[in-house]
Motif scaffolding. Structure first.
Motif, mmCIF file in Angstrom:
data_model
loop_
_atom_site.group_PDB
_atom_site.id
_atom_site.type_symbol
_atom_site.label_atom_id
_atom_site.label_comp_id
_atom_site.label_asym_id
_atom_site.label_seq_id
_atom_site.Cartn_x
_atom_site.Cartn_y
_atom_site.Cartn_z
ATOM 1 N N ALA A 31 2.160 -7.108 -5.663
ATOM 2 C CA ALA A 31 1.853 -5.896 -4.913
ATOM 3 C C ALA A 31 0.402 -5.817 -4.476
ATOM 4 C CB ALA A 31 2.217 -4.682 -5.760
ATOM 5 N N GLN A 32 -0.205 -6.931 -4.136
ATOM 6 C CA GLN A 32 -1.563 -6.911 -3.624
ATOM 7 C C GLN A 32 -1.544 -6.546 -2.146
ATOM 8 O OE1 GLN A 32 -3.626 -10.512 -4.456
ATOM 9 N NE2 GLN A 32 -3.059 -10.491 -6.588
ATOM 10 N N PRO A 33 -2.717 -6.203 -1.585
ATOM 11 C CA PRO A 33 -2.776 -5.972 -0.143
ATOM 12 C C PRO A 33 -2.219 -7.185 0.595
ATOM 13 C CG PRO A 33 -4.797 -5.273 -1.172
ATOM 14 C CD PRO A 33 -3.979 -5.951 -2.240
ATOM 15 N N LYS A 34 -1.561 -6.919 1.685
ATOM 16 C CA LYS A 34 -0.790 -7.958 2.369
ATOM 17 C C LYS A 34 -1.637 -8.991 3.101
ATOM 18 C CE LYS A 34 0.151 -4.269 5.485
ATOM 19 N NZ LYS A 34 -0.339 -3.316 4.567
ATOM 20 N N LYS A 35 -1.079 -10.199 3.187
ATOM 21 C CA LYS A 35 -1.642 -11.248 4.015
ATOM 22 C C LYS A 35 -0.945 -11.184 5.364
ATOM 23 C CE LYS A 35 -1.182 -15.168 1.891
ATOM 24 N NZ LYS A 35 -1.195 -16.394 1.118
ATOM 25 N N GLY A 36 -1.552 -11.791 6.373
ATOM 26 C CA GLY A 36 -0.944 -11.828 7.699
ATOM 27 C C GLY A 36 -1.668 -10.920 8.686
ATOM 28 N N GLU A 37 -1.033 -10.738 9.854
ATOM 29 C CA GLU A 37 -1.635 -9.949 10.923
ATOM 30 C C GLU A 37 -0.939 -8.604 11.048
ATOM 31 O OE1 GLU A 37 -2.072 -12.146 14.627
ATOM 32 O OE2 GLU A 37 -1.745 -13.982 13.497
ATOM 33 N N TYR A 38 -1.724 -7.573 11.317
ATOM 34 C CA TYR A 38 -1.158 -6.253 11.516
ATOM 35 C C TYR A 38 -2.129 -5.360 12.269
ATOM 36 C CZ TYR A 38 -3.604 -5.703 7.044
ATOM 37 O OH TYR A 38 -4.539 -5.736 6.050
ATOM 38 N N ILE A 39 -1.606 -4.268 12.787
ATOM 39 C CA ILE A 39 -2.376 -3.237 13.473
ATOM 40 C C ILE A 39 -2.455 -2.041 12.541
ATOM 41 C CG2 ILE A 39 -2.414 -1.652 15.445
ATOM 42 C CD1 ILE A 39 -2.835 -4.518 16.313
ATOM 43 N N ASN A 40 -3.645 -1.466 12.423
ATOM 44 C CA ASN A 40 -3.832 -0.273 11.611
ATOM 45 C C ASN A 40 -4.348 0.832 12.521
ATOM 46 O OD1 ASN A 40 -5.661 1.623 9.947
ATOM 47 N ND2 ASN A 40 -4.427 0.588 8.407
ATOM 48 N N ALA A 41 -3.678 1.968 12.529
ATOM 49 C CA ALA A 41 -4.109 3.133 13.308
ATOM 50 C C ALA A 41 -4.435 4.259 12.340
ATOM 51 C CB ALA A 41 -3.007 3.561 14.261
ATOM 52 N N ALA A 95 -9.076 -4.677 -4.150
ATOM 53 C CA ALA A 95 -8.727 -5.030 -5.528
ATOM 54 C C ALA A 95 -7.211 -5.149 -5.653
ATOM 55 C CB ALA A 95 -9.245 -3.969 -6.488
ATOM 56 N N PRO A 96 -6.722 -6.115 -6.409
ATOM 57 C CA PRO A 96 -5.281 -6.355 -6.521
ATOM 58 C C PRO A 96 -4.596 -5.431 -7.533
ATOM 59 C CG PRO A 96 -6.452 -7.982 -7.773
ATOM 60 C CD PRO A 96 -7.495 -7.119 -7.121
ATOM 61 N N ILE A 97 -4.465 -4.170 -7.178
ATOM 62 C CA ILE A 97 -3.804 -3.214 -8.063
ATOM 63 C C ILE A 97 -2.501 -2.763 -7.390
ATOM 64 C CG2 ILE A 97 -3.981 -0.952 -9.178
ATOM 65 C CD1 ILE A 97 -7.019 -1.426 -9.250
ATOM 66 N N PRO A 98 -1.382 -2.828 -8.081
ATOM 67 C CA PRO A 98 -0.103 -2.433 -7.477
ATOM 68 C C PRO A 98 -0.098 -0.972 -7.038
ATOM 69 C CG PRO A 98 0.240 -3.592 -9.551
ATOM 70 C CD PRO A 98 -1.224 -3.331 -9.435
ATOM 71 N N TYR A 99 0.460 -0.733 -5.874
ATOM 72 C CA TYR A 99 0.705 0.593 -5.302
ATOM 73 C C TYR A 99 -0.553 1.356 -4.902
ATOM 74 C CZ TYR A 99 5.530 -0.143 -6.498
ATOM 75 O OH TYR A 99 6.787 -0.669 -6.581
ATOM 76 N N VAL A 100 -1.685 1.107 -5.500
ATOM 77 C CA VAL A 100 -2.931 1.785 -5.131
ATOM 78 C C VAL A 100 -4.044 0.745 -5.187
ATOM 79 C CG1 VAL A 100 -4.552 3.622 -5.672
ATOM 80 C CG2 VAL A 100 -2.134 3.965 -6.115
#
Length: 191
Positions: free
Chosen positions: A24-34, A110-115
């Motif tokens: 559940a770490q922040p995701k890898k790859g490409e994305y758009i954030n608004a 930081a690699p914390i699940p959900y938050v």
């Protein structure tokens, strides 16, 4: 050689945390954030007279690893400081920004699940109108100014697709900080 009950509990907790953080770490790859939020402007040195308004930003993000990501952004900040106080008298403080901003930054999460807490910074430019009027400062500029973006926030959810952050632009030439309390959503690209 005997292992104590306390050592067993510590090993179990560390193993559990480590295995969950991998999922559940922040995701890898490409994305758009608004993101959108309440815009704020204040002076470097004065606490009074800040402006409030509107903030919106869009980012193209590339998660290189689950810890580090590169982001390019474009956004708008529209804040206006009061020219008069509650009695109708002219105020000594008037801080405002009306600008379109763009630039690049790096996010470390930081690699914390959900938050997942994160911090990000970089460099950018803003095009617009800026005014910092306080008892010790009287600066007004129109045009292109360099800024330093800085954010502290949380990426929340099972896939960390919602951001809640304090995002700021530091304008050294204006002795001003503009930014926002904002919320955003991430949309994956090419999934």
């Amino acid at each position: 050689m005997s292992i104590s009950f306390r050592s067993v509990i510590i090993i179990i907790l560390v193993s559990t945390f480590y295995s969950n953080s991998l999922k559940a770490q922040p995701k890898k790859g490409e994305y758009i954030n608004a993101s959108i939020g309440l815009g704020l402007s204040t002076s470097y040195y004065e606490e009074d007279g800040g402006g409030t308004g509107f903030y919106a930003q869009a980012e193209y993000a590339n998660g290189i690893t689950k810890w580090i990501g590169l982001r390019t952004y474009a956004g708008v900040i529209l804040t206006n400081g009061d020219k008069t106080n509650e009695n109708g008298d002219p105020t000594e403080y008037r801080i405002s920004s009306k600008a379109f901003s763009l630039g690049g930054k790096i996010r470390v999460a930081a690699p914390i699940p959900y938050v997942a807490p994160f911090i990000e910074s970089g460099i950018g430019a803003s095009i617009g109108s800026f005014h910092t009027y306080t008892p010790s400062t009287n600066l007004k500029k129109n045009g292109v100014l360099m800024h330093i973006p800085f954010s502290l926030g949380l990426a929340v959810g099972r896939k960390h697709s919602v951001d809640i952050a304090l995002s700021y632009y530091f304008y050294p030439s204006m002795k001003q900080i503009s930014g926002a309390f904002a919320a955003g959503v991430s949309i994956p690209i090419n999934n």
